[in-house]
Design a protein around this motif. Structure first.
Motif: not given
Length: 818
Positions: A787-808
């Motif tokens: 499943t995918c979403t987008a987050e801020r990079n926790p190290n700079d709080h500005s860069t948009v990071v696309r994230v995928v969370y595998p289920r298994q």
């Protein structure tokens, strides 16, 4: 009254016949309606002592005093119906040693250190003692009360009430050898059968109250304030001659303790300092008693009198009489227990004076239109509706209401103490007349309430916006609120119309954490009236009134998941017909199974046109994750609906004040103004399999170029070369995949010398999967589903990071090694 009426409101564009589809409609269903026109149910309610002295035939006091009782000469002590105490002791003035010949006691027993809450009590071991009463009995109904406990549960301790020297017994109560408290149902001839009342725990004090009706030779027993509900016959018929003695006995060799003994004709026993419960020390009402003190304010009775303008305050012929209150069927009432506790534990506020009933006349919307009338003087009262069976969802509540000061006749005083009213909604409707099981230690049904019930209040699992009548501080007594008049449309002394929008989440489980009520949880709307002023010598400002009418509650239809993301931050929404695709816990249980910060649940429409992320915190995590069994309560494929608030907070940056809109995508989560949200509600439909959608880096959520349907929250498959495979705490955690789109993801760690490229694959949840062999090496070509979403990079709080969370673990497929 529960109803279901469909109401559909079309947007303006929906009326235009165009080639486009009709605009989405806003549809609501009426699920509850109440206009208070039907008969009310009348309940016992000792807090409504508002009727003239002459109403019940009791002598004494001023004939227009607003409660049926005798008043002390100084006007400060409410004496009830001329109460008489025949005997009362807490054994504090007894010498330690034999009880015989101390204060008229006869028999054997000892006075020893260790009392109910003060220093001493009576103690019996294979001993019996009694005390004859020297004051003649007045009236037919009498009361005997004590606190008692057994050191063990395999011997017996007895309480006796009877004639002189206990020659004939009316009532017999025993702490039995089977850890049960029992009372004897007599046969009039010296015997009878035992009736079970409650269980007891060794070495724990219990308040035993015996109510004796000498006109009918019957008695009843309350354990910790809860009467069994069974009338028992006197053991000896000759005991009907009157209350003349009481005594105690222990049989079998254990230890039986007794303290705070009382005999009299009032149910309100003296406290441990032997002052009357109905006294200045224990009954801090918020006005002085007696018309000689404050004639212009106190001479009228609110429930059945005329105000000072000559208007009858309540003309409803079915209004509740004194010591009663009434509500529509299914409605309940509750109040903070601190307003009526044991005399020895009283709060400065003391007993509350409050009531509720049906009202007609000058203070209704129209004289013949009945409404609900709620009033409080020194108390905190909640009135709750019947259960709203439609459960979780977004609702709109409309009603009419007005507030008054109890001094209705003086317009100059109306701004005083009319700002402590609120509408609300909640998940429990315990009331003071709930049935009570003494074995479970739940609520008690009659006052005074013991100090250990301090936790019982009207806030547990309720939301009170303190609106619309607490937006300002017209009295100038609350430090953090501006002084001033009521705002427009909230002025006291008149009726107004109100509409408020709110959401129900999931009701707490009956056996859930901290759910301490005997009543089943559910879904309720309600109204709360508070009054905490105590102007002992002020003579005015002495109460708050809320009248309510024309309640209509509607439930909104769910909206499509794609529409959720178009709503403003903070908007309450419900989306339905969604399928669970993935559940992710933070921090991952592999790091610390005992601590969970939040849980992400990914939902997708059955037709794979939209997805949405739902984030749960706090108690709402327990609706999704079982920490004891370390397993999810939801599973991928479950069909659900979701209720919550539209949120855009950055979970990695708590420095931002709410509402924070820094997160790249919107999702559903908790609301600062609500409880029990978000709520994910399974529909019970058969599971649905959702297949992933293949996307590239240019089209994935959060990318500079987005084509077609947004993949935010959806189950996707991505492809590319691995870079920056990372270990956290020595465990494989995540890696990045780039398909050539060259998306910058910022530094993978705060001290990283290089910048990651592509989509971050977060593998931390896979550490619980025994098939997970670790992150693939840098340079490998992989296909990853999740499943995918987008987050801020926790190290700079500005860069948009696309994230995928595998289920298994099988969601990561290595197509080509590096």
């Amino acid at each position: 009254m529960q109803v279901a009426v469909r109401v559909t409101v079309f947007g303006f564009l929906g009326l235009l016949l165009t080639a486009a589809a009709l605009a989405p409609s806003i549809a609501e269903t009426v699920v509850f309606r109440e206009d208070f026109s039907a008969p009310f149910v009348v309940y016992d309610w000792v807090y409504n002592n508002s009727s003239c002295n002459t109403a019940s035939g009791y002598p004494g006091g001023q004939p227009t005093q607003p409660w049926p009782c005798r008043i002390s000469e100084d006007g400060h002590e409410l004496l009830g119906f001329e109460p008489r105490t025949y005997y009362a002791t807490n054994f504090e003035n007894f010498a330690v040693g034999s009880i015989a010949r101390q204060d008229g006691w006869q028999g054997s027993g000892t006075v020893d250190e260790g009392g109910h809450s003060l220093a001493r009590s009576a103690r019996f071991v294979n001993q019996k003692a009694y005390r004859n009463l020297t004051t003649a009995m007045e009236r037919d109904v009498q009361y005997v009360q004590c606190y008692a406990k057994c050191a063990f549960d395999y011997h017996e301790g007895y309480l006796y009430v009877g004639t002189r020297d206990l020659a004939n017994l009316a009532a017999v109560v025993r702490f039995g050898s089977g850890a049960r408290i029992e009372a004897l149902n007599g046969d009039g001839a010296g015997s009878g059968s035992w009736v079970d009342l409650a269980g007891y725990v060794p070495d724990k004090w219990y308040r035993i109250t015996v109510k004796l009706d000498y006109a009918h030779s019957r008695y009843s027993v309350a354990v910790n304030g809860a009467y069994k509900g069974v009338d028992l016959a006197f053991r000896d018929s000759a005991a009907a001659s009157g209350l003349e003695a009481l005594g105690f006995e222990q049989v079998g060799g254990s230890v039986f303790y007794v303290d705070d003994v009382y005999a009299g004709n009032s149910p309100y026993a003296p406290g441990q300092d032997l002052r009357q419960y109905w006294s200045d020390g224990y009954n801090h009402w918020c006005v002085d008693y007696g018309t000689p003190l404050h004639d212009t304010y106190d001479i009228y009775d609110w429930m059945s009198c005329y105000d000072l303008f000559g208007n009858p305050v309540n003309t409803d012929p079915t209004r509740a009489p004194c010591y009663k209150a009434s509500l529509p069927p299914g409605w309940t009432a509750a109040f903070g227990m601190q307003f009526d506790q044991e005399p020895q534990n009283y709060y400065a506020s003391g007993r509350g004076k409050m009531g509720f009933t049906r009202l007609m006349g000058a203070y209704a919307q129209s004289p013949e239109d009945p409404c609900l009338h709620i009033w409080v003087s020194q108390g905190d009262l909640r009135i709750a509706s019947p259960n709203i069976a439609s459960g979780p969802g977004v609702y709109r509540l409309s009603w009419r209401a007005g507030v008054w000061n109890l001094n209705t006749a003086d317009p100059a005083m109306q701004y005083k103490w009319t700002d402590f009213c609120s509408w609300g909604y909640g998940y429990t409707n315990w009331s003071v007349w709930d049935e009570w099981d003494p074995d479970s230690g739940c609520l008690q049904t009659i006052p005074p309430y013991p100090k250990e019930l301090n936790w019982v209040g009207v806030n547990d699992y309720w939301v009170w916006p303190f609106d619309p009548f607490r937006l300002v501080d017209p009295d100038g007594v609350i430090a953090n609120r501006p002084d001033g008049p009521h705002p427009p449309d909230e002025q006291p002394g008149m009726w107004h119309s109100y509409t408020r929008r709110f959401a129900f989440g999931l009701a707490p489980a009956k056996d859930g954490v901290n759910y301490r009520f005997q009543s089943d949880p559910g879904y309720f709307i309600g109204f709360r009236v508070g009054h905490g002023h105590d102007p002992w010598n002020a003579g005015y400002q002495w109460g708050t009134i809320l009248n309510v009418d024309d309640i209509v509650l509607t439930k909104e239809d769910p909206i499509p998941a794609a529409e959720v993301k178009k709503k403003p931050v903070g908007e309450l929404v419900e989306a339905a017909d969604l399928v669970v695709t993935n559940i992710v816990i933070f921090p991952m249980p592999a790091y610390d199974p005992s601590y969970i910060s939040y849980v992400d649940v990914y939902l997708e429409t059955k037709d794979r046109t939209a997805g949405i992320l739902v984030r749960a915190f706090g108690d709402e995590i327990l609706d999704i994750w079982d920490p004891y069994f370390q397993q999810f309560k939801l599973q991928p494929g479950d069909v659900v609906r979701v209720v919550g608030a539209v949120i855009q907070d950055d979970p990695y940056d708590d420095r931002q004040t709410w509402p924070d809109t820094r997160n790249p995508v919107k999702y559903i989560s908790r609301s600062p103004s609500s409880i029990r949200l978000p709520a994910i509600v399974p529909t019970g439909e058969p599971p649905v399999e959702i297949k992933p959608v293949a996307v590239n880096g240019r089209d994935i959520v959060g990318s500079p170029v987005t084509a077609g349907i947004s993949s935010d929250g959806m189950l996707v498959t991505v492809f590319g070369r691995v870079n920056h495979s990372f270990f956290a705490y020595g465990l494989p955690s995540y890696f990045y995949v780039d398909d050539g789109s060259g998306l910058s993801a910022g530094k993978p760690e705060w001290n990283s010398p290089t910048v990651a490229t592509g989509i971050r694959i977060d593998c931390r949840a896979l550490l619980m999967d025994p098939g997970f062999g670790g992150c693939p090496p840098d340079g490998a070509y992989v296909a990853v589903t999740g499943t995918c979403t987008a987050e801020r990079n926790p190290n700079d709080h500005s860069t948009v990071v696309r994230v995928v969370y595998p289920r298994q673990a099988s969601d990561i497929v290595v197509i080509q090694e590096q």
